[in-house]
Design an enzyme around this catalytic site. Structure first.
Site, short mmCIF file in Angstrom:
data_model
loop_
_atom_site.label_atom_id
_atom_site.label_comp_id
_atom_site.label_asym_id
_atom_site.label_seq_id
_atom_site.Cartn_x
_atom_site.Cartn_y
_atom_site.Cartn_z
N SER A 64 1.21 -0.56 -0.38
CA SER A 64 0.38 0.03 0.31
C SER A 64 1.43 0.93 0.32
O SER A 64 1.98 1.25 -0.73
CB SER A 64 -0.81 -0.04 1.90
OG SER A 64 -1.99 0.68 0.81
N ASP A 80 -8.88 -4.72 -6.05
CA ASP A 80 -8.53 -3.22 -5.47
C ASP A 80 -8.57 -2.30 -6.26
O ASP A 80 -8.51 -2.22 -7.23
CB ASP A 80 -6.82 -3.87 -5.20
CG ASP A 80 -5.97 -2.75 -4.17
OD1 ASP A 80 -6.75 -2.03 -3.48
OD2 ASP A 80 -4.87 -2.70 -4.01
N HIS A 88 -7.11 -5.23 -1.11
CA HIS A 88 -6.57 -4.94 -0.83
C HIS A 88 -5.78 -5.31 0.35
O HIS A 88 -6.85 -5.15 0.98
CB HIS A 88 -6.58 -2.90 -0.71
CG HIS A 88 -5.52 -2.48 -0.55
ND1 HIS A 88 -4.75 -1.98 -1.22
CD2 HIS A 88 -5.05 -1.18 0.52
CE1 HIS A 88 -3.76 -1.05 -1.00
NE2 HIS A 88 -3.94 -1.00 0.02
#
Length: 374
Positions: A219, A317, A349
């Site tokens: 991320s 995601d 995600h």
């Protein structure tokens, strides 16, 4: 389904609007207010936590961005998730020991080191691959001391038989970007100060093989990993980094990268708003800030300072197409290294962190470990 090539699939669900950097924790629920003994008590994202909110102006909320942060008029910052921590331990857990070491006294920042317990029994000279890890959390939440990162890196270190250094960095909104990038580069410099075996941290001196150094992150940490690999190339960091793992990178821009990228303006503006109001409020480019818009910023990837890159993307995601576009740009950049792309079509995600018992989590871990050991 696992794919190693890019492909088209349905657009990420709009329900991801509130999950674009990190899926909502299972414990998360929208804050509610109840009356207790004449006072308002606001229930936070962690169900076991209650905080009294007295009825005066200093408790006025001026900004709220679930599931990340709440800002009060008096300047208080309340993180809504990613605040739980677990201690390091020299008692072997899953055959791995850990400890925290300060690397930046001025900013009170530490790294958490993870070492296979059996390595402490090895003779001097038996060096291990060195993994430098940058946590996610939208540049706002989480830390190396969060349970999800402690547990993940414990498993990686056990499986890969490596030494891992998980880096703490300053977070927004108290310290907006570029503070996180300044800190992570400082951490890399501190780690590499041990390359001749004379640094201040004994584990790194004894066990780190600086011919086998890897960067990794998910991320926001995936974004940071890219920028650190680029800076390593620019600064001609020696020894050269062997590889970088970029997992579900938080990369964005004002406009979609292709027809399969998120088109919904509400979602696009929502992602941009967190960046512009919380993460990098001083940026003149907004969501097109080169720190965030890695693909569309016009930056040249040919100077990437490592030999190989693994890019992991997830089909559900919101950053899915950005991740694929990033890998495609890297392949076309003239950089001489190897690029591998892994796509998990049916995952969201950071699924491997938030749902480690999921069907695809073991294969994710296997590929991650093989990149380090291969």
């Amino acid at each position: 389904m696992l794919r190693r090539i890019t492909c088209s699939s349905s657009l990420a669900s709009p329900s991801l609007f509130l999950r674009f950097f990190r899926q909502l924790p299972r414990s998360y629920s929208s804050p509610t207010t109840i009356a207790v003994s004449g006072r308002n008590i606001r229930r936070l994202s962690t169900p076991t936590t209650l905080r009294c909110i007295c009825s005066h102006s200093s408790s006025e909320i001026i900004s709220e961005h679930p599931p990340f942060v709440r800002v009060y008029k008096d300047g208080r910052i309340e993180r809504l998730s990613g605040t739980e921590t677990v201690p390091a331990s020299l008692n072997p857990r899953n055959d791995v020991v850990s400890k925290d070491v300060v690397y930046s006294p001025g900013h009170n920042l530490s790294v958490r080191l993870f070492l296979p317990h059996k390595s402490t029994q090895l003779a001097a000279g038996n060096k291990l691959p060195l993994l430098i890890y940058f946590h996610g959390g939208a540049w706002i939440n989480e830390s190396p001391f969060s349970p999800i990162y402690h547990n993940f890196l414990t498993e990686v270190v056990k499986s890969a038989n490596c030494l891992a250094v998980s880096v703490q960095y300053r977070r927004a909104p108290e310290d907006p970007v570029p503070a996180a990038y300044e800190d992570t580069w400082s951490a890399i410099q501190w780690i590499f100060s041990h390359s001749c075996g004379s640094g201040e941290e004994d584990w790194i001196n004894k066990y780190a093989d600086f011919e086998r150094v890897f960067l990794a992150g998910d991320s926001a940490g995936g974004n940071i990993s890219h920028h650190m690999a680029m800076r390593a190339g620019k600064e001609k960091l020696k020894p050269r980094i062997k590889g970088t793992v970029i997992v579900h990178p938080a990369i964005w821009g004002k406009d979609p990268v292709d027809e399969h990228d998120v088109q919904d303006r509400e979602i696009r503006d929502g992602v941009a708003e967190v960046w512009e109001k919380i993460v990098s409020p001083n940026s003149v480019d907004g969501a097109d800030d080169p720190w965030f818009n890695v693909v569309g910023s016009g930056s040249n990837f040919s100077g990437m300072g490592c030999d190989k890159v693994l890019v992991e993307v997830a089909g559900k995601d919101v950053f899915w197409r950005q991740g694929l576009a990033y890998a495609a740009k890297l392949k076309k950049s003239g950089w001489k290294g190897e690029v591998e792309v892994i796509e998990e079509e049916d995952e969201e995600h950071c699924f491997h962190l938030l749902n480690p018992s999921s069907e695809n989590a073991p294969s994710f871990m296997k590929r991650f470990v093989e990149f380090i050991t291969g």
